[in-house]
Write a protein that holds these residues in place. Structure first.
Motif, PDB file in Angstrom:
ATOM      1  N   PHE A 179       1.035  -1.216  -0.093  1.00  0.00           N
ATOM      2  CA  PHE A 179      -0.129   0.037  -0.439  1.00  0.00           C
ATOM      3  C   PHE A 179       0.874   1.220   0.013  1.00  0.00           C
ATOM      4  O   PHE A 179       1.663   1.734   0.568  1.00  0.00           O
ATOM      5  CB  PHE A 179      -0.872   0.336   1.374  1.00  0.00           C
ATOM      6  N   GLN A 180       0.435   2.223  -1.333  1.00  0.00           N
ATOM      7  CA  GLN A 180       1.832   4.037  -1.216  1.00  0.00           C
ATOM      8  C   GLN A 180       0.626   4.760  -1.040  1.00  0.00           C
ATOM      9  O   GLN A 180       0.483   4.717  -2.235  1.00  0.00           O
ATOM     10  CB  GLN A 180       2.601   3.483  -2.412  1.00  0.00           C
ATOM     11  N   PRO A 181       0.595   4.831  -0.081  1.00  0.00           N
ATOM     12  CA  PRO A 181      -0.289   6.604   0.338  1.00  0.00           C
ATOM     13  C   PRO A 181       0.223   7.995  -0.367  1.00  0.00           C
ATOM     14  O   PRO A 181      -0.480   8.160  -1.467  1.00  0.00           O
ATOM     15  CB  PRO A 181      -0.479   6.251   1.616  1.00  0.00           C
ATOM     16  N   VAL A 182       1.712   7.591  -0.312  1.00  0.00           N
ATOM     17  CA  VAL A 182       1.842   8.499  -1.639  1.00  0.00           C
ATOM     18  C   VAL A 182       3.355   8.482  -1.582  1.00  0.00           C
ATOM     19  O   VAL A 182       3.794   7.268  -1.505  1.00  0.00           O
ATOM     20  CB  VAL A 182       2.995   9.758  -0.344  1.00  0.00           C
ATOM     21  N   GLU A 183       4.063   8.844  -2.776  1.00  0.00           N
ATOM     22  CA  GLU A 183       5.231   8.914  -3.683  1.00  0.00           C
ATOM     23  C   GLU A 183       6.196   7.929  -3.283  1.00  0.00           C
ATOM     24  O   GLU A 183       6.898   6.901  -3.390  1.00  0.00           O
ATOM     25  CB  GLU A 183       5.786   9.572  -4.596  1.00  0.00           C
ATOM     26  N   ARG A 184       6.655   8.499  -2.165  1.00  0.00           N
ATOM     27  CA  ARG A 184       8.056   7.748  -1.398  1.00  0.00           C
ATOM     28  C   ARG A 184       7.522   7.392   0.220  1.00  0.00           C
ATOM     29  O   ARG A 184       8.758   7.031   0.764  1.00  0.00           O
ATOM     30  CB  ARG A 184       9.109   9.427  -1.198  1.00  0.00           C
ATOM     31  N   PHE A 185       6.030   6.672   0.149  1.00  0.00           N
ATOM     32  CA  PHE A 185       6.245   5.573   1.295  1.00  0.00           C
ATOM     33  C   PHE A 185       5.323   5.080   1.118  1.00  0.00           C
ATOM     34  O   PHE A 185       4.355   5.486  -0.037  1.00  0.00           O
ATOM     35  CB  PHE A 185       5.741   7.108   1.836  1.00  0.00           C
ATOM     36  N   SER A 186       6.106   3.565   1.164  1.00  0.00           N
ATOM     37  CA  SER A 186       4.683   2.767   1.489  1.00  0.00           C
ATOM     38  C   SER A 186       4.714   1.848   3.079  1.00  0.00           C
ATOM     39  O   SER A 186       5.327   1.182   3.989  1.00  0.00           O
ATOM     40  CB  SER A 186       5.186   1.534   0.500  1.00  0.00           C
ATOM     41  N   VAL A 187       3.694   0.565   2.964  1.00  0.00           N
ATOM     42  CA  VAL A 187       3.790  -0.068   4.128  1.00  0.00           C
ATOM     43  C   VAL A 187       3.488  -1.692   3.207  1.00  0.00           C
ATOM     44  O   VAL A 187       2.058  -1.690   2.280  1.00  0.00           O
ATOM     45  CB  VAL A 187       2.334   0.367   4.820  1.00  0.00           C
ATOM     46  N   GLU A 188       3.679  -2.340   3.365  1.00  0.00           N
ATOM     47  CA  GLU A 188       4.550  -3.655   3.138  1.00  0.00           C
ATOM     48  C   GLU A 188       3.892  -5.489   3.919  1.00  0.00           C
ATOM     49  O   GLU A 188       3.813  -5.452   4.885  1.00  0.00           O
ATOM     50  CB  GLU A 188       4.957  -4.427   2.090  1.00  0.00           C
ATOM     51  N   ALA A 189       3.529  -6.319   3.001  1.00  0.00           N
ATOM     52  CA  ALA A 189       3.071  -7.236   4.094  1.00  0.00           C
ATOM     53  C   ALA A 189       3.143  -8.445   2.851  1.00  0.00           C
ATOM     54  O   ALA A 189       2.919  -9.374   2.184  1.00  0.00           O
ATOM     55  CB  ALA A 189       1.865  -7.148   4.755  1.00  0.00           C
ATOM     56  N   GLU A 190       3.931  -9.610   3.905  1.00  0.00           N
ATOM     57  CA  GLU A 190       4.060 -10.726   3.629  1.00  0.00           C
ATOM     58  C   GLU A 190       3.944 -12.098   3.685  1.00  0.00           C
ATOM     59  O   GLU A 190       4.680 -11.671   5.608  1.00  0.00           O
ATOM     60  CB  GLU A 190       5.506 -10.621   2.258  1.00  0.00           C
ATOM     61  N   ALA A 191       3.617 -12.612   3.361  1.00  0.00           N
ATOM     62  CA  ALA A 191       2.823 -14.262   4.159  1.00  0.00           C
ATOM     63  C   ALA A 191       3.130 -15.174   3.520  1.00  0.00           C
ATOM     64  O   ALA A 191       2.804 -15.577   2.615  1.00  0.00           O
ATOM     65  CB  ALA A 191       1.030 -14.098   4.650  1.00  0.00           C
ATOM     66  N   ARG A 192       3.794 -16.560   4.448  1.00  0.00           N
ATOM     67  CA  ARG A 192       4.292 -17.669   3.203  1.00  0.00           C
ATOM     68  C   ARG A 192       3.240 -18.693   5.085  1.00  0.00           C
ATOM     69  O   ARG A 192       4.016 -19.190   5.038  1.00  0.00           O
ATOM     70  CB  ARG A 192       5.507 -18.425   3.357  1.00  0.00           C
ATOM     71  N   GLY A 193       2.958 -19.711   4.100  1.00  0.00           N
ATOM     72  CA  GLY A 193       2.310 -21.300   4.504  1.00  0.00           C
ATOM     73  C   GLY A 193       1.563 -21.932   4.725  1.00  0.00           C
ATOM     74  O   GLY A 193       1.536 -21.980   3.012  1.00  0.00           O
ATOM     75  N   LEU A 194       2.075 -23.307   5.155  1.00  0.00           N
ATOM     76  CA  LEU A 194       2.270 -24.647   4.283  1.00  0.00           C
ATOM     77  C   LEU A 194       0.953 -25.208   5.509  1.00  0.00           C
ATOM     78  O   LEU A 194       2.159 -25.494   6.914  1.00  0.00           O
ATOM     79  CB  LEU A 194       2.386 -24.577   3.642  1.00  0.00           C
TER      80      LEU A 194
END
Length: 251
Positions: A179-194
């Motif tokens: 999620f990038q609300p402004v050009e130079r800043f973002s919030v990210e999430a990753e999930a891996r599982g089984l």
């Protein structure tokens, strides 16, 4: 020496990016090296023992500072995107009590070491049209990840020593969101599982990323990894978690 070797491998991943990005049009490349302050919690047991050993209470393992590196490549058209991450971990302490490991009895203050090398290789696609519909502010990725685990636990006391190891490739579902609300800043999430039969493995990661200048970015976040695996009688039921910081390049 080992940490120097790990750092060189991570740096090579990032240094290879500009050539890859310039030689292949319509390709986005992001790579980073970072530091993870990770703490272990949980148990392990060999096939020769009746009781589990606690990583904190028995082995005295605590927070360590470890290096990691990652490389993400966004491909054009119908070619799947790719993700590679290397995260070697190591703990070395003296046992806080007398323990039984691998069918052998070790006294208090025996030397204990635990190595866990983790390597991720993922292929994924972005959900079609989502990024366009949100004016390049939100994106979701989905795909498959292969996690290679090479683990070894050893205990030694003078001439007495014992070691147990495990090498396994775990297929996982991969989900990522940015999620990038402004050009130079973002919030990210990753999930891996089984979860398959009695074995399970999960990895959750969140980061906040900001562009420093040009293609250079810095980010920080938190990561949690969990394993419950039994292979040939060597059972691992533990997790690792902690904050991390990283810096890298994005083209």
């Amino acid at each position: 020496m080992r940490k120097t070797t790990r750092l060189l491998i991570c740096l090579l991943l990032v240094l290879a990016m500009p050539a890859a990005a310039m030689g292949l049009p319509m390709i986005g490349v992001e790579g980073a090296v970072g530091v993870w302050w990770t703490s272990p919690s949980g148990n392990l047991k060999t096939g020769s023992d009746n009781d589990f050993l606690d990583m904190e209470d028995d082995f005295s393992f605590s927070r360590e500072t470890e290096l990691f590196g990652r490389l993400k490549v966004d491909m054009p058209l119908l070619i799947p995107n790719a993700y590679v991450m290397a995260n070697p971990l190591k703990w070395s302490e003296r046992t806080s009590r007398a323990i039984r490991f691998g069918g052998k009895r070790f006294l208090k203050s025996s030397e204990a070491e635990f190595n866990l090398n983790q390597y991720d290789f993922g292929l994924f696609y972005a959900i079609p049209f989502l990024q366009t519909a949100t004016l390049d502010r939100f994106n979701v990725d989905a795909g498959l990840n292969l996690r290679f685990i090479d683990a070894e636990t050893s205990v030694s006391q003078g001439v007495l020593s014992e070691a147990e190891s495990m090498s396994i490739v775990i297929p996982q579902v991969y989900l990522g969101a940015q999620f990038q609300p402004v050009e130079r800043f973002s919030v990210e999430a990753e999930a891996r599982g089984l979860t398959y039969k009695s074995d399970s493995s999960y990895s959750l990661l969140g980061r906040v990323k900001a562009t420093a200048f040009g293609p250079v970015f810095v980010s920080g976040g938190y990561r949690y990894d969990d394993y419950d695996i039994d292979k040939s009688g060597f059972m691992m039921d533990f997790n690792f978690s902690g904050p991390f910081v990283e810096t890298g390049l994005s083209f």
